[in-house]
Scaffold this motif. Structure first.
Motif, short mmCIF file in Angstrom:
data_model
loop_
_atom_site.label_atom_id
_atom_site.label_comp_id
_atom_site.label_asym_id
_atom_site.label_seq_id
_atom_site.Cartn_x
_atom_site.Cartn_y
_atom_site.Cartn_z
N GLN A 157 -10.44 48.33 36.98
CA GLN A 157 -11.61 48.48 36.13
C GLN A 157 -11.68 49.87 35.51
OE1 GLN A 157 -13.93 45.84 35.77
NE2 GLN A 157 -12.44 44.65 36.94
N ASP A 159 -14.01 53.02 34.93
CA ASP A 159 -15.22 53.72 35.36
C ASP A 159 -15.60 54.65 34.20
OD1 ASP A 159 -17.01 55.69 36.31
OD2 ASP A 159 -16.32 55.39 38.37
N GLU A 161 -17.82 56.95 33.65
CA GLU A 161 -18.04 58.37 33.97
C GLU A 161 -16.72 59.06 34.28
OE1 GLU A 161 -20.97 59.18 36.90
OE2 GLU A 161 -22.59 58.20 35.80
N GLU A 162 -15.86 58.37 35.02
CA GLU A 162 -14.55 58.93 35.35
C GLU A 162 -13.71 59.10 34.10
OE1 GLU A 162 -11.69 58.02 39.01
OE2 GLU A 162 -11.52 56.48 37.44
N GLU A 205 -20.74 50.55 27.90
CA GLU A 205 -20.90 51.65 28.85
C GLU A 205 -20.01 52.83 28.49
OE1 GLU A 205 -21.19 50.94 33.16
OE2 GLU A 205 -21.02 48.80 32.69
#
Length: 275
Positions: A157, A159, A161-162, A205
């Protein structure tokens, strides 16, 4: 009428969008092709046909070490002559990190005539300090450095923010672009589900965290994925892991010369014309 005159397509037919030349001058809408083992003649055909519309060519995975050296040098020389940045696959760099041979890897990359590298950790774990160090060393050696975010394992997946943090650090270290992993299949990894369809919620996102960044390149090997990302970001989105045979078709899509993006084209006022 002379044959040469027949080749002069109207500019609105060559680029109905009217934006592509300006985009390319600004460094937007870059295309990265993945070469999984083209021979010299096939590679020459690819460069002759699609070279003007390709910015990077990546010799996928660890295939670079399996070439006859003379053949490899000739391919890289041809790419360089057309202004195409060439790089070995990020997996080969990861193997060099794993085997403790990263300096030898970089020496060989430069001596063979590669003009770029891809720094990734899709298969191994690499801490931030080492990743930054490799990026900086590549830049120091005069290479164009691409980095890659994401793991290659099925079901991996994104992320957001990462990704935002990784992109910030990589770009600060000198990377040209940060690529979002989707492998050569574009199925069940990163932004795409088991059918290769874009996960809209994930994309939303990512945009929220990173913004519609002109420094991200999306691996998108399938036509439907390329079209989805263009409809989201516009024709100036950077796209990677494009098959050599699809490079020209992708450029047509960017210009509004395929049905998927036909709306990109300029709409003439037909009252101004007579047939």
């Amino acid at each position: 009428m002379r044959i040469a005159e027949l080749d002069n397509w109207h500019q609105l037919l060559k680029d109905p969008s009217g934006k592509r030349n300006d985009d390319r001058n600004k460094g937007l809408g870059k295309t990265m092709v993945i070469d999984k083992g083209l021979g010299f003649h096939a590679f020459t055909d690819f460069v002759q046909v699609a070279g003007p519309y390709v910015d990077f060519v990546k010799l996928g995975f660890g295939t670079a070490v399996l070439y006859d050296t003379v053949l490899l040098r000739e391919k890289l020389k041809l790419a360089a002559s057309q202004g195409i940045i060439s790089m070995p696959g990020g997996t080969l760099l990861e193997a060099a990190v794993q085997q403790g041979t990263i300096n030898s890897f970089l020496d060989t990359v430069c001596s063979l005539g590669f003009t770029g590298i891809e720094v990734s950790d899709g298969t191994i774990e690499m801490d931030r300090i080492r990743r930054t160090s490799i990026i900086k060393e590549g830049v120091k050696r005069g290479l164009t450095v691409m980095t890659e975010y994401g793991k290659k394992a099925a079901g991996s997946q994104i992320d957001p923010e990462e990704l935002a943090f990784t992109a910030h650090c990589d770009l600060e270290a000198g990377a040209e672009l940060v690529t979002v992993e989707a492998r050569e299949s574009g199925v069940n990894v990163g932004l795409f589900d088991e059918r290769g369809q874009c996960k809209e919620s994930v994309l939303t996102e990512v945009i929220g965290k990173v913004g519609q960044s002109g420094r991200l390149m999306w691996e998108a090997p399938l036509k439907s994925q390329q079209a989805d990302l263009m409809l989201q970001f516009g024709a100036s989105v950077h796209l990677g892991n494009v098959a050599p045979a699809d490079a020209l078709a992708l450029e047509a899509m960017r210009r509004g010369l395929r049905s998927d993006t036909f709306q990109f084209g300029y709409q003439a006022d037909f009252s101004d014309y007579m047939i």
